[in-house]
Design a protein around this motif. Structure first.
Motif, short mmCIF file in Angstrom:
data_model
loop_
_atom_site.label_atom_id
_atom_site.label_comp_id
_atom_site.label_asym_id
_atom_site.label_seq_id
_atom_site.Cartn_x
_atom_site.Cartn_y
_atom_site.Cartn_z
N TYR A 1 0.80 -1.23 0.00
CA TYR A 1 0.00 0.00 0.00
C TYR A 1 0.83 1.28 0.00
O TYR A 1 0.32 2.36 0.24
CB TYR A 1 -1.04 0.02 1.14
CG TYR A 1 -2.10 -1.03 0.96
CD1 TYR A 1 -2.70 -1.21 -0.28
CD2 TYR A 1 -2.50 -1.86 2.00
CE1 TYR A 1 -3.66 -2.19 -0.48
CE2 TYR A 1 -3.45 -2.85 1.81
CZ TYR A 1 -4.03 -3.00 0.56
OH TYR A 1 -4.97 -3.97 0.37
N GLU A 2 2.14 1.13 -0.26
CA GLU A 2 2.98 2.32 -0.40
C GLU A 2 2.65 3.01 -1.73
O GLU A 2 2.36 2.35 -2.73
CB GLU A 2 4.44 1.84 -0.40
CG GLU A 2 5.42 2.92 -0.72
CD GLU A 2 6.86 2.44 -0.51
OE1 GLU A 2 7.09 1.37 0.10
OE2 GLU A 2 7.76 3.16 -0.96
N GLU B 1 5.38 6.45 1.52
CA GLU B 1 4.18 6.91 2.22
C GLU B 1 2.97 6.12 1.75
O GLU B 1 2.96 5.57 0.66
CB GLU B 1 3.94 8.39 1.91
CG GLU B 1 4.99 9.27 2.55
CD GLU B 1 4.74 10.74 2.32
OE1 GLU B 1 3.79 11.07 1.60
OE2 GLU B 1 5.51 11.54 2.88
N LEU B 2 1.93 6.11 2.58
CA LEU B 2 0.71 5.40 2.22
C LEU B 2 -0.29 6.36 1.59
O LEU B 2 -0.17 7.58 1.79
CB LEU B 2 0.10 4.74 3.47
CG LEU B 2 1.05 3.76 4.17
CD1 LEU B 2 0.42 3.22 5.44
CD2 LEU B 2 1.41 2.59 3.25
N GLU C 1 -0.39 2.47 -6.28
CA GLU C 1 -0.26 1.94 -4.93
C GLU C 1 0.27 0.51 -5.02
O GLU C 1 -0.22 -0.28 -5.84
CB GLU C 1 -1.66 1.95 -4.31
CG GLU C 1 -1.70 2.06 -2.83
CD GLU C 1 -3.16 2.03 -2.33
OE1 GLU C 1 -3.35 2.20 -1.14
OE2 GLU C 1 -4.07 1.80 -3.12
N SER D 1 -2.93 8.73 1.21
CA SER D 1 -3.55 9.53 2.26
C SER D 1 -4.34 10.66 1.66
O SER D 1 -4.17 11.01 0.49
CB SER D 1 -2.49 10.16 3.16
OG SER D 1 -1.54 9.22 3.51
N ASN E 1 -4.30 8.05 6.27
CA ASN E 1 -4.23 6.96 5.29
C ASN E 1 -5.63 6.40 5.05
O ASN E 1 -6.29 5.94 5.99
CB ASN E 1 -3.29 5.89 5.86
CG ASN E 1 -3.28 4.63 5.02
OD1 ASN E 1 -3.88 4.57 3.95
ND2 ASN E 1 -2.60 3.62 5.52
#
Ligand SMILES: Nc1ncnc2c1ncn2[C@@H]1O[C@H](COP(=O)(O)OP(=O)(O)OP(=O)(O)O)[C@@H](O)[C@H]1O
Length: 585
Positions: A27-28, A71-72, A40, A74, A190
């Motif tokens: 999910y990064e 980062e996820l 993603e 968001s 997120n």
């Protein structure tokens, strides 16, 4: 910021395989190709990551670079979200369309930012605060938008070392410092992670839709979940739009999830013109539209429901009742199936991935009636209403079955009723609500002590009418007793007068609980009057020929709210008078 690169090794529609750094996580967020398409990571295998790309992948080439952000996915949560139209990954379509109606690929823009808000602090320097505490507020449309301490701040009480004085700030401005940590007017969250709450509460208040068949027979609770399965053209969209317009939710998030572009265009054109019936303001002031139509990238459709849910949780945490309306969850499931197919996962029933039901369950789990984290104490709710479009109207297919298992209300729409133009085409034998019992107390206390009795009276008549209809098909109407003939007629009248409701009629479109009850009372008085007359020896045929039951009842149904009681009383008086003449002879 962590920033590492990979190279595209394979492309399969919206799924791209890339080499990746060793510490790449599920999910990064990654930026794919030279245009930096947002994607993603959905799977990591050794040094390769599979990325679902949220934009059109045409033109990507093997060897193009991929940037992994660490980062996820968001969204920026803060004032300015209300009234917006977003795409499936949270980009503001209105703002992006200002210069051109087309969004160029790789465009990254947050839904909020730029605008200035009048911030009013409500805490002081030196105060000790914890996650979710309200530190100030701004006015967003007609709402008090509570600025909350981010949930990621340490659970123990921390010291507010600085707070901004009242004044105008943009959502990127710092408005306070907690233990030296800068807190902005917005916070990031997120989208795939539920926001924490203090506790979940019982669902004891109804979500009043204003549609009689739903509120009276299959009520939905604020914080509950409902599905509306129905074949092609059965009225799913009209029902959902009517709920969006009339329901007693403070804020409505409408997700056009994979529907045809022209249906979403209708929503985008119609909703901004509508007035909010509760406030003297445009309806859009308490709505957020998320548009992800069937011609838009399939992966973004998968993300759109999480985006909608995260925004809903944010407003719920402020203490509001939020309704999420998704049209339709079947198209979301199709997106999941397509991505899963491209990942070459083992298909489950009808090609959907085996985790379809658990994914849906995780999403439904985020609904509820809760006490939010932080002080002052406040409660808020998220109600979920999802349309399901089963292929061929077949309710045994996996998405409808999952909806049946996971949701508290099942509002089944019936093709046969829709063909007869009986709208809303809710099939009352197939539909159910798990909230009926718990909401009885609310209706008895807030509407009338007779609520439950009158509802049972109508349901009994409908059930008896249905059984009698089956007998009539075998032996004909003459095989029934006089009382049975009347019961059959009464059930037909309930169908026409009560269950049908025209969503496009100025008066009929919304029926509040008082009027729902008043209409049931009219039916009960009608039943009492006819039964009286039958017991005194009148024949059903005589009664039936005397009274234009349906026509007079229709006039009543479409009468103005203030006229209803008088009109109903005089209808019943006229009826009793006519019937007494029958038995006097
Ligand atoms: N409550 C209602 N009152 C009056 N007419 C209605 C009502 N509900 C549905 N209709 C009629 O049925 C038509 C089809 O409704 P709708 O578009 O909501 O169906 P749908 O199930 O969403 O269709 P699709 O499967 O194509 O998405 C509407 O255009 C309208 O004419």
């Amino acid at each position: 910021m962590y920033d590492d690169k990979g190279q595209i090794k394979g492309i399969s529609g919206s799924v791209v395989t890339s080499s990746c750094p060793v510490n790449t996580s599920i999910y990064e967020v990654a930026y794919v190709g030279n245009e930096g398409l947002l994607g993603e990571v959905v799977r990591v295998r050794k040094n390769f990551a599979d990325i679902q790309v949220y934009e059109d992948t045409t033109g990507l080439r093997i060897g193009d670079r991929v940037i992994f952000t660490g980062e996820l996915l968001s969204i920026k949560l803060g004032p300015g979200l209300l009234g917006q139209v977003l795409d499936g990954i949270g980009r503001p379509l209105g703002k992006l369309g200002e210069s051109s109606p087309y969004i160029s690929k790789g465009t990254h823009r947050d839904a909020i930012g730029g605008e200035s808000w009048s911030f009013e602090p409500c805490l002081n320097k030196g105060d000790r605060v914890g996650p979710g505490d309200i530190l100030g507020e701004v006015t967003e449309k007609s709402f008090s938008h509570r600025i909350m301490v981010p949930l990621k701040i340490g659970a123990g009480k921390c010291e507010m070392t600085w707070i901004a004085p009242a004044g105008n700030y943009s959502s990127d401005d710092v408005v306070c410092e907690i233990d030296g940590q800068a807190i902005k007017l917005h916070q990031k969250w997120n989208v795939r992670v539920p926001r924490n709450v203090e506790k979940k509460l019982d669902l004891d208040r109804p979500l009043i839709t204003g549609t009689r068949v739903l509120d009276v027979f299959y009520p939905l609770a604020l914080g509950g979940t409902a599905v509306i399965p129905g074949g092609f053209g059965t009225g799913k969209t009209v029902t959902q739009q009517s709920i969006a317009r009339w329901a007693n939710a403070d804020i409505v998030i409408y997700i056009g999830c994979g529907e045809r572009g022209n249906e979403m265009t209708e929503v985008l054109e119609e909703f901004p013109k509508l007035k909010d019936v509760r406030k003297d303001a445009p309806l859009m002031d308490r709505m957020i539209l998320i548009a992800n139509t069937s011609n838009m990238p399939v992966a973004a459709r998968e993300a759109s429901i999480y985006l909608g849910m995260t925004i809903a949780e944010y407003y719920r945490d402020m203490g509001y009742d939020v309704a999420i309306i998704a049209d339709s969850i079947s198209r979301w499931a199709e997106a999941l199936r397509e991505i899963s197919g491209r990942l070459e996962e083992m298909p489950g029933e009808e090609g959907y991935p085996a985790y379809l039901a658990s994914r849906l369950a995780r999403y439904y789990e985020r609904s509820g009636n809760v006490v939010a984290l932080g002080n002052p104490k406040r409660t808020g709710s998220i109600s979920v209403i999802n349309a399901i479009s089963p292929p061929g109207g077949d309710f045994s297919e996996p998405v409808t079955q999952a909806g049946l298992r996971l949701s508290g209300c099942f509002w089944a729409l019936d093709k046969a009723l829709a063909t007869k133009r009986h709208f809303p085409s809710v099939n009352w034998t197939q539909s159910y609500s798990l909230y009926t019992e718990t909401l009885n107390e609310y209706f008895v206390t807030h509407v009338s002590e007779q609520w439950v009795l009158l509802r049972e009276f109508a349901l009994r008549a409908l059930n008896e009418g249905k059984s009698l209809q089956e007998i009539v098909q075998v032996v004909g109407r003459d095989g029934l007793t006089e009382d049975e003939k009347w019961t059959l007629k009464l059930s037909e009248l309930i169908n026409i007068f009560y269950l049908q409701q025209n969503a496009f009629d100025v008066i009929d479109a919304y029926c509040d609980p008082d009027r729902q009850l008043a209409m049931l009372k009219t039916l009960k008085s009608l039943d009492d009057a006819v039964k009286d007359s039958l017991s005194k020896g009148a024949l059903f045929e005589q009664i039936d020929s005397q009274q234009a039951f349906a026509r007079d009842l229709m006039d009543l149904r479409l009468s103005k709210k203030e006229d209803y009681e008088d009109m109903s009383n005089s209808y019943i008086m006229r009826l009793r008078n006519d019937l007494s003449n029958l038995t006097a002879v």
